[in-house]
Design a protein around this motif. Structure first.
Motif, mmCIF file in Angstrom:
data_model
loop_
_atom_site.group_PDB
_atom_site.id
_atom_site.type_symbol
_atom_site.label_atom_id
_atom_site.label_comp_id
_atom_site.label_asym_id
_atom_site.label_seq_id
_atom_site.Cartn_x
_atom_site.Cartn_y
_atom_site.Cartn_z
ATOM 1 N N GLN A 1 -20.278 -4.828 3.631
ATOM 2 C CA GLN A 1 -21.188 -5.859 3.132
ATOM 3 C C GLN A 1 -20.590 -7.260 3.190
ATOM 4 N N ALA A 2 -19.280 -7.369 3.300
ATOM 5 C CA ALA A 2 -18.633 -8.685 3.316
ATOM 6 C C ALA A 2 -19.172 -9.512 4.491
ATOM 7 N N PRO A 3 -19.512 -10.781 4.260
ATOM 8 C CA PRO A 3 -20.188 -11.573 5.294
ATOM 9 C C PRO A 3 -19.267 -12.140 6.378
ATOM 10 N N ASN A 4 -17.956 -12.081 6.188
ATOM 11 C CA ASN A 4 -17.052 -12.596 7.209
ATOM 12 C C ASN A 4 -15.755 -11.798 7.217
ATOM 13 N N VAL A 5 -14.948 -12.049 8.241
ATOM 14 C CA VAL A 5 -13.730 -11.264 8.436
ATOM 15 C C VAL A 5 -12.731 -11.500 7.312
ATOM 16 N N LEU B 1 -13.287 -12.010 4.129
ATOM 17 C CA LEU B 1 -13.639 -11.201 2.961
ATOM 18 C C LEU B 1 -13.476 -9.709 3.246
ATOM 19 N N VAL B 2 -13.657 -9.308 4.495
ATOM 20 C CA VAL B 2 -13.360 -7.908 4.854
ATOM 21 C C VAL B 2 -11.868 -7.640 4.672
ATOM 22 N N THR B 3 -11.055 -8.611 5.068
ATOM 23 C CA THR B 3 -9.597 -8.464 4.897
ATOM 24 C C THR B 3 -9.229 -8.320 3.423
ATOM 25 N N VAL B 4 -9.853 -9.150 2.577
ATOM 26 C CA VAL B 4 -9.618 -9.042 1.133
ATOM 27 C C VAL B 4 -10.020 -7.660 0.629
ATOM 28 N N ALA B 5 -11.169 -7.167 1.100
ATOM 29 C CA ALA B 5 -11.637 -5.848 0.674
ATOM 30 C C ALA B 5 -10.688 -4.747 1.135
ATOM 31 N N MET B 6 -10.149 -4.865 2.348
ATOM 32 C CA MET B 6 -9.204 -3.860 2.849
ATOM 33 C C MET B 6 -7.920 -3.861 2.017
ATOM 34 N N ILE B 7 -7.424 -5.046 1.674
ATOM 35 C CA ILE B 7 -6.224 -5.140 0.843
ATOM 36 C C ILE B 7 -6.482 -4.538 -0.535
ATOM 37 N N LEU B 8 -7.636 -4.858 -1.112
ATOM 38 C CA LEU B 8 -7.997 -4.288 -2.414
ATOM 39 C C LEU B 8 -8.116 -2.772 -2.340
ATOM 40 N N LEU B 9 -8.668 -2.261 -1.238
ATOM 41 C CA LEU B 9 -8.794 -0.814 -1.091
ATOM 42 C C LEU B 9 -7.422 -0.146 -1.071
ATOM 43 N N GLY B 10 -6.465 -0.755 -0.373
ATOM 44 C CA GLY B 10 -5.113 -0.205 -0.365
ATOM 45 C C GLY B 10 -4.502 -0.174 -1.758
ATOM 46 N N ILE B 11 -4.754 -1.228 -2.539
ATOM 47 C CA ILE B 11 -4.206 -1.297 -3.899
ATOM 48 C C ILE B 11 -4.875 -0.279 -4.815
ATOM 49 N N THR B 12 -6.208 -0.249 -4.799
ATOM 50 C CA THR B 12 -6.919 0.639 -5.722
ATOM 51 C C THR B 12 -6.695 2.108 -5.388
ATOM 52 N N ALA B 13 -6.580 2.429 -4.100
ATOM 53 C CA ALA B 13 -6.316 3.817 -3.712
ATOM 54 C C ALA B 13 -4.954 4.275 -4.224
ATOM 55 N N GLY B 14 -3.975 3.358 -4.211
ATOM 56 C CA GLY B 14 -2.666 3.707 -4.739
ATOM 57 C C GLY B 14 -2.678 3.965 -6.229
ATOM 58 N N ALA B 15 -3.616 3.312 -6.934
ATOM 59 C CA ALA B 15 -3.678 3.465 -8.390
ATOM 60 C C ALA B 15 -4.040 4.887 -8.804
ATOM 61 N N TYR B 16 -4.799 5.613 -7.962
ATOM 62 C CA TYR B 16 -5.123 6.997 -8.331
ATOM 63 C C TYR B 16 -4.284 8.026 -7.575
ATOM 64 N N SER B 17 -3.840 7.697 -6.365
ATOM 65 C CA SER B 17 -3.128 8.705 -5.573
ATOM 66 C C SER B 17 -1.687 8.908 -6.038
ATOM 67 N N THR B 18 -0.994 7.831 -6.406
ATOM 68 C CA THR B 18 0.396 7.971 -6.838
ATOM 69 C C THR B 18 0.536 8.741 -8.152
ATOM 70 N N PRO B 19 -0.215 8.418 -9.220
ATOM 71 C CA PRO B 19 -0.078 9.193 -10.464
ATOM 72 C C PRO B 19 -0.482 10.658 -10.317
ATOM 73 N N ALA B 20 -1.326 10.969 -9.328
ATOM 74 C CA ALA B 20 -1.754 12.363 -9.154
ATOM 75 C C ALA B 20 -0.606 13.260 -8.727
ATOM 76 N N LEU B 21 0.402 12.718 -8.058
ATOM 77 C CA LEU B 21 1.512 13.548 -7.573
ATOM 78 C C LEU B 21 2.398 14.060 -8.708
ATOM 79 N N PRO B 22 2.925 13.197 -9.595
ATOM 80 C CA PRO B 22 3.696 13.732 -10.718
ATOM 81 C C PRO B 22 2.844 14.536 -11.690
ATOM 82 N N LEU B 23 1.554 14.200 -11.816
ATOM 83 C CA LEU B 23 0.668 14.960 -12.698
ATOM 84 C C LEU B 23 0.635 16.433 -12.303
ATOM 85 N N LEU B 24 0.639 16.728 -10.994
ATOM 86 C CA LEU B 24 0.618 18.113 -10.539
ATOM 87 C C LEU B 24 1.878 18.855 -10.980
ATOM 88 N N ALA B 25 3.034 18.200 -10.860
ATOM 89 C CA ALA B 25 4.281 18.846 -11.274
ATOM 90 C C ALA B 25 4.297 19.115 -12.772
#
Length: 404
Positions: free
Chosen positions: A287-291, A293-317
């Motif tokens: 939906q971002a109207p220009n490149v 803002l797409v770049t900002v969204a991609m950077i945010l996606l990398g950050i937010t994905a790390g917020a749930y994926s990293t804690p899930a690893l020690p949680l399993l142990a």
């Protein structure tokens, strides 16, 4: 036992695996066409890695718990080295497929045993930080690999990048063989494995669900987003590559931070926040109207994905430790070495399942609806996972003050 030294070896192992994975991306399409591989066969070559990872992750985890960490880690790294040499000398497309399949099998061994070793080496209040560093190592390999592979292929020829990584793999195999890896308690006490409780534990279920949901989304974005960006902004492969590189870099850089925060605040708050913020970010990719803002969204996606994926690893142990504690009627006092390999083998299987299912489901749905609808459906899946985590997941750590 030098814990720091072993931790460095684990990081080098996963780094080399993702480095090789990244090296192949810019090299193989050009080389495969020179030996007569069709576009369909090229797809088979790339899919073979995920197939090997999918098929071998649980057996590798079971072997880790039964026979110990050393043989699985050494065989995994030795297998990666041998498969790389086969890749280097391949003169037929089927040899490339076999080599990629072996690479996936080897990666299943090193990943299952490597994550299990981190869980065994460190107590719960340090695991998030250490798992975050491991994920940073994988991210760096993913970023450096394509650049290194493309550069070496252009200036030194096809064989050199694979010869270099094979040499690194051989050295790591020797270092792992002579390292004092800790023993696994289940390798001498298999009668203590609480299989029934393990298979139906809700924390294990939701931990695995988080993993497959995340990889499903990334698998779905890889074929859909480049086409959308080309249609909207005329971006070519270089521009798309830079955007995905920005995502990978932000993901890698923030892993240790989220690991530390999960050690101090608990796993559950970070996971829920990460899932919900990712759900809010995903639609902006299309939906971002220009490149910019797409770049900002991609950077945010990398950050937010790390917020749930990293804690899930020690949680399993920590979840599997609580299963062992209940089964043995003992206090949960920290690392117990039980079922770590199996746990992370299942987690790796879930990850590869998501990578396989994501592109298939994404392209299928995109043919029937527009890409925004597909992204909104994925956001709904992330939201549903967050609700399930809030309702059913049991926290494994008590919250601690950030400045303590």
């Amino acid at each position: 036992m030098n814990t720091g030294y072993l931790f460095i070896l684990i990081n080098l192992t996963v780094f080399l695996d993702t480095l090789l994975y990244g090296i192949i991306v810019p090299v193989v399409p050009y080389y495969a066409t020179t030996i007569g591989a069709s576009p369909t066969m090229l797809g088979v070559i790339f899919a073979a890695y995920s197939t090997g990872l999918l098929l071998a992750s649980v057996p590798a985890g079971l072997a880790c718990d039964r026979y110990g960490y050393r043989p699985v880690m050494v065989l995994g790294m030795a297998g990666l080295t041998i498969s790389t040499l086969i890749f280097m000398i391949s003169r037929s497309d089927w040899l490339l497929v076999i080599s990629r399949l072996l690479q996936g099998i080897a990666a299943a061994a090193t990943w299952s045993a490597g994550l299990a070793l981190v869980a065994a080496l460190y107590p719960p209040h340090l695991r998030g930080q250490k798992m975050g560093i491991v994920m940073t190592s994988t991210g760096l390999g993913t970023i450096i690999g394509p650049v290194l592979g493309g550069t070496l292929y252009q200036f030194a020829g096809y064989a050199f990048p694979f010869l270099l990584t094979a040499g690194m793999g051989a050295l790591l195999s020797l270092l792992l063989w002579f390292s004092p890896l800790p023993k696994n308690s289940t390798s001498t006490g298999r009668e203590q494995l609480p299989w029934q409780q393990f298979l139906f534990d809700r924390n294990i279920f939701w931990g695995v669900s988080i993993t497959v949901t995340g990889s499903f989304g990334f698998g779905m974005l890889e074929p859909l987003l480049p086409i959308d960006l080309h249609k909207r902004f005329g971006l070519g492969s270089a521009g798309v590559g830079l955007l995905f590189g920005a995502l990978s870099l932000s993901f890698a850089l923030f892993q240790p931070l989220f690991g530390i925060l999960s050690d101090r605040l608990g796993r559950k708050p970070l996971i829920v926040a990460g899932l919900l913020s990712t759900a809010a970010t995903v639609p902006w990719l299309v939906q971002a109207p220009n490149v910019k803002l797409v770049t900002v969204a991609m950077i945010l996606l990398g950050i937010t994905a790390g917020a749930y994926s990293t804690p899930a690893l020690p949680l399993l142990a920590e979840s599997v430790e609580k299963i062992n504690s209940k089964h043995l009627n003992t206090a949960n006092t920290g690392p117990q070495n039980g079922l770590y390999g199996t746990t992370y083998g299942i987690s790796n299987t879930a990850y590869s399942l998501g990578l396989v299912a994501g592109p298939l489901a994404g392209t299928f749905l995109a043919q029937r609806w527009d890409i925004l609808t597909v992204m909104l459906l994925y956001s709904a899946l992330l939201g549903a996972t967050a609700i399930g985590v809030m309702a059913r997941l049991q926290e494994t750590l008590k919250a601690r003050k950030i400045l303590s």
